[in-house]
Design a protein around this motif. Sequence first.
Motif, PDB file in Angstrom:
ATOM      1  N   VAL A  25      29.930  35.101  36.641  1.00 21.68           N
ATOM      2  CA  VAL A  25      30.744  34.007  37.158  1.00 21.68           C
ATOM      3  C   VAL A  25      31.426  34.430  38.454  1.00 21.68           C
ATOM      4  CG1 VAL A  25      32.666  32.460  36.657  1.00 21.68           C
ATOM      5  CG2 VAL A  25      31.182  33.228  34.809  1.00 21.68           C
ATOM      6  N   ALA A  26      31.277  33.596  39.486  1.00 23.61           N
ATOM      7  CA  ALA A  26      31.988  33.785  40.752  1.00 23.61           C
ATOM      8  C   ALA A  26      32.637  32.453  41.090  1.00 23.61           C
ATOM      9  CB  ALA A  26      31.032  34.216  41.849  1.00 23.61           C
ATOM     10  N   LEU A  27      33.950  32.445  41.242  1.00 26.48           N
ATOM     11  CA  LEU A  27      34.664  31.211  41.530  1.00 26.48           C
ATOM     12  C   LEU A  27      35.027  31.117  42.995  1.00 26.48           C
ATOM     13  CD1 LEU A  27      37.138  31.235  38.490  1.00 26.48           C
ATOM     14  CD2 LEU A  27      34.970  30.010  38.710  1.00 26.48           C
ATOM     15  N   SER A  28      34.997  29.905  43.493  1.00 24.16           N
ATOM     16  CA  SER A  28      35.468  29.640  44.851  1.00 24.16           C
ATOM     17  C   SER A  28      36.221  28.319  44.806  1.00 24.16           C
ATOM     18  CB  SER A  28      34.306  29.575  45.843  1.00 24.16           C
ATOM     19  OG  SER A  28      33.422  28.548  45.470  1.00 24.16           O
ATOM     20  N   PRO A  29      37.250  28.177  45.634  1.00 24.48           N
ATOM     21  CA  PRO A  29      38.035  26.939  45.606  1.00 24.48           C
ATOM     22  C   PRO A  29      37.207  25.735  46.045  1.00 24.48           C
ATOM     23  CG  PRO A  29      38.933  28.520  47.180  1.00 24.48           C
ATOM     24  CD  PRO A  29      37.735  29.135  46.568  1.00 24.48           C
ATOM     25  N   ALA A  30      37.467  24.610  45.415  1.00 23.22           N
ATOM     26  CA  ALA A  30      36.778  23.373  45.767  1.00 23.22           C
ATOM     27  C   ALA A  30      37.337  22.842  47.088  1.00 23.22           C
ATOM     28  CB  ALA A  30      36.970  22.331  44.676  1.00 23.22           C
ATOM     29  N   PRO A  31      36.477  22.261  47.916  1.00 24.29           N
ATOM     30  CA  PRO A  31      36.995  21.687  49.165  1.00 24.29           C
ATOM     31  C   PRO A  31      37.920  20.519  48.876  1.00 24.29           C
ATOM     32  CG  PRO A  31      34.648  21.226  48.900  1.00 24.29           C
ATOM     33  CD  PRO A  31      35.063  22.099  47.766  1.00 24.29           C
ATOM     34  N   ALA A  32      38.928  20.390  49.698  1.00 21.44           N
ATOM     35  CA  ALA A  32      39.923  19.337  49.484  1.00 21.44           C
ATOM     36  C   ALA A  32      39.452  17.979  49.912  1.00 21.44           C
ATOM     37  CB  ALA A  32      41.206  19.673  50.230  1.00 21.44           C
TER      38      ALA A  32
END
Length: 53
Positions: free
Chosen positions: A46-53
């Motif tokens: 699992v690699a998380l990245s912030p969702a675009p606003a």
Amino acid sequence: MIAWHLINDPDASYWELGADWHRRHLDPTRKTRDLVRQLQALGHQVALSPAPA
């Protein structure tokens, strides 16, 4: 079900948690961590990245 336990166990007690209990106890960081751990336990990377606003 709750009433049965309260009637049959004289030492049992009950208190209302309140209508906003879930909102007060829902921590997005903790939920994210728990879900990542569940996926890892199933063998996923699992690699998380912030969702675009």
